[in-house]
Structure formats: structure tokens, C-alpha cells
Design a protein around this motif. Sequence first.
Motif, PDB file in Angstrom:
ATOM      1  N   GLY A 405       0.745  -1.228  -0.041  1.00 23.99           N
ATOM      2  CA  GLY A 405      -0.121   0.057   0.196  1.00 23.99           C
ATOM      3  C   GLY A 405       0.857   1.063  -0.123  1.00 23.99           C
ATOM      4  N   LEU A 406       0.254   2.304   0.285  1.00 27.02           N
ATOM      5  CA  LEU A 406       0.872   3.733   0.153  1.00 27.02           C
ATOM      6  C   LEU A 406       0.931   4.546   1.619  1.00 27.02           C
ATOM      7  CD1 LEU A 406      -0.811   5.007  -3.077  1.00 27.02           C
ATOM      8  CD2 LEU A 406       1.287   3.821  -2.709  1.00 27.02           C
ATOM      9  N   ASN A 407       0.423   3.895   2.800  1.00 21.50           N
ATOM     10  CA  ASN A 407       0.530   4.441   3.845  1.00 21.50           C
ATOM     11  C   ASN A 407       0.629   3.252   5.111  1.00 21.50           C
ATOM     12  OD1 ASN A 407      -2.716   3.691   3.586  1.00 21.50           O
ATOM     13  ND2 ASN A 407      -2.367   3.695   5.682  1.00 21.50           N
ATOM     14  N   GLY A 408       1.130   3.831   6.169  1.00 20.32           N
ATOM     15  CA  GLY A 408       1.452   2.858   7.517  1.00 20.32           C
ATOM     16  C   GLY A 408       0.754   3.397   8.391  1.00 20.32           C
ATOM     17  N   LEU A 409       1.061   2.980   9.488  1.00 16.63           N
ATOM     18  CA  LEU A 409       0.435   3.296  11.100  1.00 16.63           C
ATOM     19  C   LEU A 409       1.424   3.322  12.013  1.00 16.63           C
ATOM     20  CD1 LEU A 409      -2.356   4.022  12.211  1.00 16.63           C
ATOM     21  CD2 LEU A 409      -2.460   1.754  13.274  1.00 16.63           C
ATOM     22  N   LEU A 410       1.765   4.708  12.510  1.00 18.81           N
ATOM     23  CA  LEU A 410       2.861   4.817  13.619  1.00 18.81           C
ATOM     24  C   LEU A 410       2.070   4.819  14.917  1.00 18.81           C
ATOM     25  CD1 LEU A 410       5.572   5.579  13.778  1.00 18.81           C
ATOM     26  CD2 LEU A 410       5.047   8.042  14.076  1.00 18.81           C
ATOM     27  N   ARG A 411       2.204   3.773  15.666  1.00 19.26           N
ATOM     28  CA  ARG A 411       1.572   3.659  17.229  1.00 19.26           C
ATOM     29  C   ARG A 411       2.705   4.271  17.880  1.00 19.26           C
ATOM     30  NH1 ARG A 411      -2.713   0.188  16.579  1.00 19.26           N
ATOM     31  NH2 ARG A 411      -2.723  -1.125  14.955  1.00 19.26           N
ATOM     32  N   LEU A 412       2.090   5.299  18.665  1.00 15.82           N
ATOM     33  CA  LEU A 412       2.966   6.056  19.712  1.00 15.82           C
ATOM     34  C   LEU A 412       2.861   5.326  21.060  1.00 15.82           C
ATOM     35  CD1 LEU A 412       1.553   9.607  19.020  1.00 15.82           C
ATOM     36  CD2 LEU A 412       3.822   8.566  18.056  1.00 15.82           C
ATOM     37  N   ASN A 413       3.981   5.182  21.680  1.00 20.16           N
ATOM     38  CA  ASN A 413       4.272   4.507  23.043  1.00 20.16           C
ATOM     39  C   ASN A 413       4.862   5.316  24.085  1.00 20.16           C
ATOM     40  OD1 ASN A 413       3.403   1.861  21.703  1.00 20.16           O
ATOM     41  ND2 ASN A 413       5.618   1.697  20.861  1.00 20.16           N
ATOM     42  N   ASP A 414       5.031   6.732  23.702  1.00 25.68           N
ATOM     43  CA  ASP A 414       5.317   7.607  24.856  1.00 25.68           C
ATOM     44  C   ASP A 414       4.369   8.519  25.375  1.00 25.68           C
ATOM     45  OD1 ASP A 414       4.787   9.278  22.796  1.00 25.68           O
ATOM     46  OD2 ASP A 414       6.584   9.718  22.107  1.00 25.68           O
ATOM     47  N   GLY A 415       3.166   8.014  25.395  1.00 23.44           N
ATOM     48  CA  GLY A 415       2.153   8.873  26.140  1.00 23.44           C
ATOM     49  C   GLY A 415       1.684   9.916  25.286  1.00 23.44           C
ATOM     50  N   ARG A 416       2.246  10.438  24.218  1.00 24.69           N
ATOM     51  CA  ARG A 416       1.872  11.707  23.578  1.00 24.69           C
ATOM     52  C   ARG A 416       0.435  11.345  23.115  1.00 24.69           C
ATOM     53  NH1 ARG A 416       6.517  14.065  20.362  1.00 24.69           N
ATOM     54  NH2 ARG A 416       7.082  12.074  19.795  1.00 24.69           N
ATOM     55  N   SER A 417      -0.138  12.338  22.776  1.00 22.72           N
ATOM     56  CA  SER A 417      -1.647  12.327  22.083  1.00 22.72           C
ATOM     57  C   SER A 417      -1.238  12.628  20.540  1.00 22.72           C
ATOM     58  CB  SER A 417      -2.709  13.520  22.456  1.00 22.72           C
ATOM     59  OG  SER A 417      -3.739  13.580  21.564  1.00 22.72           O
ATOM     60  N   ALA A 418      -2.040  11.589  19.596  1.00 27.83           N
ATOM     61  CA  ALA A 418      -1.499  11.734  18.155  1.00 27.83           C
ATOM     62  C   ALA A 418      -2.392  12.656  17.795  1.00 27.83           C
ATOM     63  CB  ALA A 418      -2.178  10.310  17.578  1.00 27.83           C
ATOM     64  N   GLU A 419      -3.659  12.840  18.422  1.00 26.49           N
ATOM     65  CA  GLU A 419      -4.397  14.089  17.929  1.00 26.49           C
ATOM     66  C   GLU A 419      -3.695  15.527  18.085  1.00 26.49           C
ATOM     67  OE1 GLU A 419      -7.843  15.417  15.799  1.00 26.49           O
ATOM     68  OE2 GLU A 419      -7.478  13.252  16.284  1.00 26.49           O
ATOM     69  N   GLN A 420      -3.177  15.596  19.304  1.00 27.60           N
ATOM     70  CA  GLN A 420      -2.598  16.912  19.757  1.00 27.60           C
ATOM     71  C   GLN A 420      -1.304  17.063  18.662  1.00 27.60           C
ATOM     72  OE1 GLN A 420      -3.816  19.094  21.992  1.00 27.60           O
ATOM     73  NE2 GLN A 420      -2.437  20.594  20.740  1.00 27.60           N
ATOM     74  N   CYS A 422      -0.803  15.989  15.636  1.00 26.76           N
ATOM     75  CA  CYS A 422      -1.518  16.461  14.314  1.00 26.76           C
ATOM     76  C   CYS A 422      -1.891  17.768  14.358  1.00 26.76           C
ATOM     77  CB  CYS A 422      -2.577  15.489  13.767  1.00 26.76           C
ATOM     78  SG  CYS A 422      -2.170  13.795  13.374  1.00 26.76           S
ATOM     79  N   GLU A 423      -2.536  18.406  15.415  1.00 27.42           N
ATOM     80  CA  GLU A 423      -3.032  19.580  15.568  1.00 27.42           C
ATOM     81  C   GLU A 423      -1.901  20.682  15.319  1.00 27.42           C
ATOM     82  OE1 GLU A 423      -5.661  19.938  18.684  1.00 27.42           O
ATOM     83  OE2 GLU A 423      -7.155  18.866  17.937  1.00 27.42           O
ATOM     84  N   ASN A 424      -0.639  20.218  16.475  1.00 25.91           N
ATOM     85  CA  ASN A 424       0.523  21.274  16.296  1.00 25.91           C
ATOM     86  C   ASN A 424       1.254  21.439  14.887  1.00 25.91           C
ATOM     87  OD1 ASN A 424      -0.030  21.532  19.089  1.00 25.91           O
ATOM     88  ND2 ASN A 424       1.381  19.979  19.856  1.00 25.91           N
ATOM     89  N   ALA A 425       1.351  20.253  14.333  1.00 26.55           N
ATOM     90  CA  ALA A 425       2.111  20.238  13.137  1.00 26.55           C
ATOM     91  C   ALA A 425       0.994  20.900  11.925  1.00 26.55           C
ATOM     92  CB  ALA A 425       2.125  18.622  12.440  1.00 26.55           C
ATOM     93  N   ALA A 426      -0.372  21.089  12.313  1.00 34.12           N
ATOM     94  CA  ALA A 426      -0.887  21.869  11.119  1.00 34.12           C
ATOM     95  C   ALA A 426      -0.697  23.111  11.056  1.00 34.12           C
ATOM     96  CB  ALA A 426      -2.450  21.488  11.644  1.00 34.12           C
ATOM     97  N   LEU A 427      -0.245  23.673  12.484  1.00 39.64           N
ATOM     98  CA  LEU A 427      -0.106  25.137  12.692  1.00 39.64           C
ATOM     99  C   LEU A 427       1.351  25.476  11.880  1.00 39.64           C
ATOM    100  CD1 LEU A 427      -0.857  25.383  16.372  1.00 39.64           C
ATOM    101  CD2 LEU A 427      -2.295  26.326  14.349  1.00 39.64           C
ATOM    102  N   HIS A 428       2.112  24.455  11.606  1.00 37.98           N
ATOM    103  CA  HIS A 428       3.469  24.668  10.941  1.00 37.98           C
ATOM    104  C   HIS A 428       3.558  24.062   9.558  1.00 37.98           C
ATOM    105  CE1 HIS A 428       3.952  25.355  15.142  1.00 37.98           C
ATOM    106  NE2 HIS A 428       4.867  25.993  14.821  1.00 37.98           N
ATOM    107  N   LEU A 468       6.128  17.032  12.775  1.00 34.52           N
ATOM    108  CA  LEU A 468       5.119  16.190  13.446  1.00 34.52           C
ATOM    109  C   LEU A 468       5.344  15.553  14.642  1.00 34.52           C
ATOM    110  CD1 LEU A 468       2.085  14.732  13.065  1.00 34.52           C
ATOM    111  CD2 LEU A 468       3.243  12.960  11.680  1.00 34.52           C
ATOM    112  N   LEU A 469       6.717  14.839  14.840  1.00 31.02           N
ATOM    113  CA  LEU A 469       6.784  14.385  15.879  1.00 31.02           C
ATOM    114  C   LEU A 469       8.003  14.998  16.917  1.00 31.02           C
ATOM    115  CD1 LEU A 469       7.463  10.978  14.071  1.00 31.02           C
ATOM    116  CD2 LEU A 469       5.561  11.574  15.363  1.00 31.02           C
ATOM    117  N   SER A 470       7.975  16.296  16.686  1.00 27.97           N
ATOM    118  CA  SER A 470       8.883  17.053  17.343  1.00 27.97           C
ATOM    119  C   SER A 470       8.305  17.153  18.789  1.00 27.97           C
ATOM    120  CB  SER A 470       8.962  18.370  17.000  1.00 27.97           C
ATOM    121  OG  SER A 470       9.472  19.474  17.943  1.00 27.97           O
TER     122      SER A 470
END
Length: 474
Positions: A405-420, A422-428, A468-470
Motif C-alpha cells: 500500500g501507500l500508507n502505514g500506521l505509527l503507534r505511539l508508545n510515549d504517552g503523547r496524544s496523536a491528535e494533539q 497532528c494539530e500542532n503540526a498543522a499550525l506549521h 510532526l513528531l517534534s
Amino acid sequence: MPVSQIAIELTQAGGTYADQITGQLRTAIESGELQPGDRLPSARGLSAELGVARGTVTAALEGLIAEGLLETRQGVGTFVSVDALPAVRPRRRARPRLSIAARRLPRPEIDAPRPGAIDLRPCRPSTREFPRNQWRRCLADAAQRQPDPDYGSARGPLALRRAIAAYLRRARGYTVEPDNIVITSGSAHAMHLFAAAHAIAGTTAVVEDPGYALARHTFAMAGAELLACPVDTDGLCVGDLPMQPEGPAVVIVTPSHQFPTGARLSLGRRRYLVEWARRHGAVIIEDDYDGEYRYDVAPLPPLAALADDCVIYCGTFSKTMFPGLRIGFAAGPAEYIAAMARYQALTAYAPGDVVHRALAEFIDAGHFERHVHRMRKHYAKKRRSVTDVLSALGVDAELTGLDSGLNGLLRLNDGRSAEQLCENAALHGVVANSLERYRFQSKPTDDAIVIGYAEPTTTELAQGLNVLLSTSGV
């Protein structure tokens, strides 16, 4: 005959007196204040009343006579023309009378274009490498042929259906007759045709959760009750399918590369799903939206190749060529395809001709498969660049779903919110979707981001993933 009285007011700043007289008389006629057949004062009388030269009044009246609003009767006077009807006064705009179905339509969950952004959302192929010269020649050849005087088949041009059937046999191991194919504008359109042409209202439709929102909307709009079925690393959890005799009428599944997690339905689950569908009289809608792209895994045959009696196979050229082409297809049992074609005949008459014939030539000449082969190598390199960047960042996360396929899934294990994130990255200037965006009823057990890596360049991928992951939320 009595003379109609009309108040005319002249001002120094209102333009020439003749124009003011003409305009005010015209307004009086169009508003109905002066009616057809009404007699106007004489030019001498109006000039005396208004204090202007008789020639000024005469010029104004002659202009309205030329427009057909006034007419003269020899020896009698000047009258409002019998053909001068009052203008229809504008009414308040009526509110649209939407049907019950239209009022229930959900807002389509479609990603809006974000020009200038680094876009990491899924379902966006790279079009920079598309062989435009070959495609242009195919379009030119198709356009130069004598146009057909008929509208064509509601199934779509036979040449394209033959080309698709031959391709499916070569590339996907699925043998289907051209008459058992209907041309659509994409996978979602194919599902709409199926849902509209069959008795879906009041039945149950099983949908993957998380999954493709437009599939859910399509069957909900057709009156089906949606039943969410979870997915895991092996795809649809077929053990969670209902077992009662009067079970669901349809199951919508993305077995080659589950959308959006990237999981691949295992062979054991494929066989189980097929047997379950046969036992319960259900139809499987197989959405093979990006099944051409495989990297580290051997191809598994489509569900349709395992069970051509109960599977509607939906394909699209949006990911292999470009989304704006708007061409897809559905293949399956004759009675289902015939019903979909009949519905298409009533709503769209028949698919187009020139572009479809060009696509048939593009496939027959081998351009399509050569392009897919090149892009498979190209995307494999981009996939490796994603893993390299994530490794360099040292992010505590697990990347899955990249074997096809053309996409993958990044599962976060460090307790950060994926939604947050994405929102932060959109601002930049970096656009990405969290897995939450695709959930239906399931409760999140993890935080994950869907990474679409096909369209951005390798440089953009590195920049986008860094933003995105900063950890600082930059």
C-alpha cells in the motif's frame, strides 16, 4: 379619457432632465403604478408642469416609445402600451425543499486540499512520475476516432472492460468476464451503485472499525444499519462477525491493505470470511484500493478469486494513475453487476467514452503495468526513507502496515496524544491524520498516526516527520 397623474421630481444632480423623466416613467410602468392603456399628459403639459423645455419632454417620451413602453394614438395622445406589463416583483427566495434522504445526508468525510503544505495524509499517490507523454498519445488516438452515435453500454466501453479483465487475470489472479464488469468513477461509486440497486434498506452492513468513512456513509444512506467490526494486525476480526441465521446482508472489507491501519487479511481469515458469507447468504464488498503495491510480502489472491459467487470486487485507478481520472470498476456475479448497470443507466445513462477508450489503450499497450512496476520500486524507496527518519529521530513508536500500500500506521508508545501532535503540526504547514479520524464505534486502545508517504518527496517526508513528531510541538 382621463389623464393619469404621475409625480416626477427633477434634480440638478440626477443626470439630464430627459434621462430623469425617462427613468421615472419607466419605473412607474414597471412597478404597475402606470397600467397598460393609461393616458399620459401631453408634452406641452408636462413641460409646463416640470418647468423644462418641451423638446426635453418630447425626447424622453420618444425614448419610451422606442422601447415599446409607450404608444401614440393619432389625435388622441400618448398611452402606456398594452404590451407593457408590470415587472414581476422579486419575492423572498424560497427555501429548498430537500427530500428526507437529502436532509439525512452526512457531511462527507473527505480530506480537503491543503496547497503548499507537506501532506502526510493517506490515499494521495505521487503523480510526478506519471508517464504523461504516453497518456497524451493514448488520449489523442482515442479522440481522433470517429465518435459513436450511440450513448454506449451502461456497463462502460467493452474495450476497457476487456482490458481490465485481462489485467486482473495477469496481475491479480482473478478471472472475470468483461460482461461481469461495470465501469464506475471509483470504489465509493461502485459501493453506491451496489447499495442503490439492491435491497439494503432495513438490513445490516458490517463495516471495518476503524475504516473507510465513505463506505459507512454510503450504506447508511441506503438505509442499512451499520455493525462495526474491529480490526487487528491480521485485518478484520472475522471471529466477531454475528452468527445468527438472519445475519448481515453485506460486509465491506479492505483485505489487501486494511484502510487505514495497513493490516493484511490473513489467508485463514479470508477463507473463514468467504465460508461465513456463503453460510449466511451475505455479499462481500472487496475494496482493493491500492492492492497493486506490495513490497516485502508475496501477493495473496483477492477474495473474489476465492469466491466469485459472493464477492463484489471494487478497483480504482486513483492510486495507480491519478485521482482526477475518476475511473474505477466493480466485478462480480452477473446478477449483481447487471443490477448495478441498470441503476447506472437510470442515473448517468452510461460512462464516458473518449477517456475510457484511452485508458483501455494505455492498459493494452503495457504502459499501465510498466508504470505500476516503476512506482512499486519508487514507493519502496520512500517507505525506507520513512523508517530511516523515524530511526534517526529515536521516537518511541511502532511503525506497521508498510509491507504494502501507500500508507502505514505509527503507534505511539510515549504517552503523547496523536491528535494533539497532528494539530500542532498543522499550525506549521504539515498535515496528518490521527487514527481517531477513522474510528466509528471502537474505543481507542492506542494513540496512532496514519502516515501517507506516497506523495511527498523524500526531503518533504523528513521535514514533515520532524515537525510532526517534534517533542517541543514546533
